[in-house]
Design an enzyme around this catalytic site. Structure first.
Site, PDB file in Angstrom:
ATOM      1  CD  GLU A   9      44.504 -57.165   2.638  1.00 23.92           C
ATOM      2  OE1 GLU A   9      43.474 -57.356   3.305  1.00 23.92           O
ATOM      3  OE2 GLU A   9      45.223 -56.154   2.763  1.00 23.92           O
ATOM      4  CG  ASP A  53      43.221 -50.899   1.419  1.00 23.30           C
ATOM      5  OD1 ASP A  53      42.053 -50.822   1.807  1.00 23.30           O
ATOM      6  OD2 ASP A  53      43.961 -51.870   1.686  1.00 23.30           O
ATOM      7  CG  HIS A  73      39.578 -51.369  -1.694  1.00 26.89           C
ATOM      8  ND1 HIS A  73      39.978 -52.687  -1.814  1.00 26.89           N
ATOM      9  CD2 HIS A  73      39.671 -51.075  -0.373  1.00 26.89           C
ATOM     10  CE1 HIS A  73      40.318 -53.150  -0.617  1.00 26.89           C
ATOM     11  NE2 HIS A  73      40.149 -52.183   0.273  1.00 26.89           N
TER      12      HIS A  73
HETATM   13 ZN    ZN Z   1      40.536 -52.387   2.322  1.00 22.26          ZN
END
Ligand code: ZN
Length: 340
Positions: free
Chosen positions: A199, A277, A16
């Site tokens: 999220e 991320d 990710h």
């Molecule tokens: Zn992301």
């Protein structure tokens, strides 16, 4: 072997990672100078100070402004190369990297500019270091499904270079159901599917990603813990969650790293993985995320090894490649006498 040494020594996969979110302040500054782009910052330090934001939307505003300095093929090569060099430092041996075509096509920079840049950098590391890389083309969920369908069609000449399709950007008010058709088209075209869900958005969005989009993996997904039935489904179907601890902290999904639920999810038997991320915006690459978890939650050697093995198991590598890397992790633990 100390856990910090172990974290650094373990071969890892990252699943990710948004390539546009790995743009460093120095590269942003250099590219702005190169293309004579005026920015509201007068130095690299001022850009670094601008990397303070309070929630997902204020981060995204800065992120899209930053992406504007990426103009020609060489810029995209540099961006990808910088991240792949960081992989070498963190001992990441396999990466599944997301890119957002619409961030570029919407400002007149096409597939024929960014794809050759990305692929040249990937070829370099594959030849020189043997690292493996797969690309995930992500749709921006704050735009329409029609725009996502158009992007999928525009990507056609590059299908052989793209492994999966994803869904990112502002989650709230943009549920997965909005993209049911384009995900079905992508599945028919042979792509693996992933989507950000749970999220900032509620567990309902994770249900939709699983039931309506038929995803192979959920990005984030940490809010699944609010729904016992959903937790059970994710566990039994072994649907991986690509969790990003420093991102969750920076975007205030949690107030303090000691509140992070990744160890709870791991102990509950879910296939959770650790990822960075948008590492330059969120204050750390992959090893920094592991170290932050260890410092806050006392991550043990065996939990660490399990998270790393999960990163391979949850990847789109072949079964044989997954086995090879998981065996390499076990062998390292054995050699170092690490408690398991
Ligand atoms: Zn992301």
């Amino acid at each position: 072997m100390s856990i910090i040494t172990l974290i650094k020594a373990l071969p890892k996969a990252e699943l990710h990672l948004h390539i546009e979110g790995s743009l460093s302040p120095i590269l942003m500054w250099n590219l702005a100078q190169k293309h004579r782009i005026s920015m509201p910052y007068n130095s690299v330090e001022e850009i670094e100070q601008a990397y303070q934001f309070s929630d997902l939307q204020s981060f995204l505003d800065l992120y899209y402004a930053g992406a504007d300095v990426l103009r020609d093929e060489d810029d995209f090569y540099r961006l990808m190369k910088d991240y792949l060099d960081a992989c070498d430092r963190d001992n990441i041996v396999h990466a599944e990297i997301m890119f957002d075509p619409q961030t570029h096509t919407n400002r007149g920079v096409g597939f024929d500019v960014f794809m050759p840049g990305f692929l040249r950098a990937i070829r370099d590391v594959q030849e020189n270091r043997g690292m493996s890389v797969k690309l995930i083309m992500s749709f921006l969920r704050h735009l329409t499904e029609a725009a996502a369908i158009e992007t999928l069609k525009n990507a056609e000449p590059w299908y052989d270079n793209i492994h999966a399709v994803g869904l990112d950007s502002s989650e709230l008010d943009h549920p997965p159901e909005k993209f049911e058709r384009v995900f079905s088209m992508a599945r028919e075209a042979g792509f693996k599917l992933v989507a950000h869900a749970g999220e900032e958005g509620p567990p309902e969005y994770i249900w939709q990603a699983i039931n309506l989009l038929n995803v192979d993996r959920i990005d984030h997904g940490v809010r699944c813990q609010e729904d016992a039935e959903l937790m059970s489904l994710i566990k039994h179907r072994k649907i991986p969650l690509t969790v990003c601890p420093l991102s969750n902290l920076k975007l205030c999904v949690i107030e303090d790293m000691t509140e992070h639920n990744i160890v709870d999810l791991l102990n509950a038997g879910l296939m959770v993985t650790v990822n960075s991320d948008d590492p330059t915006y969120f204050g750390g690459f992959l090893n920094d995320n592991f170290i932050a978890l260890h410092n806050a939650l006392g991550l043990t050697h065996s939990q660490c090894a399990q998270l790393v093995k999960n990163s391979f198991a949850a990847s789109f590598l072949t079964d044989e490649e997954k086995r090879t890397w998981c065996n390499a992790v076990d062998k390292l633990l054995e050699q170092t006498g690490s408690p398991v």
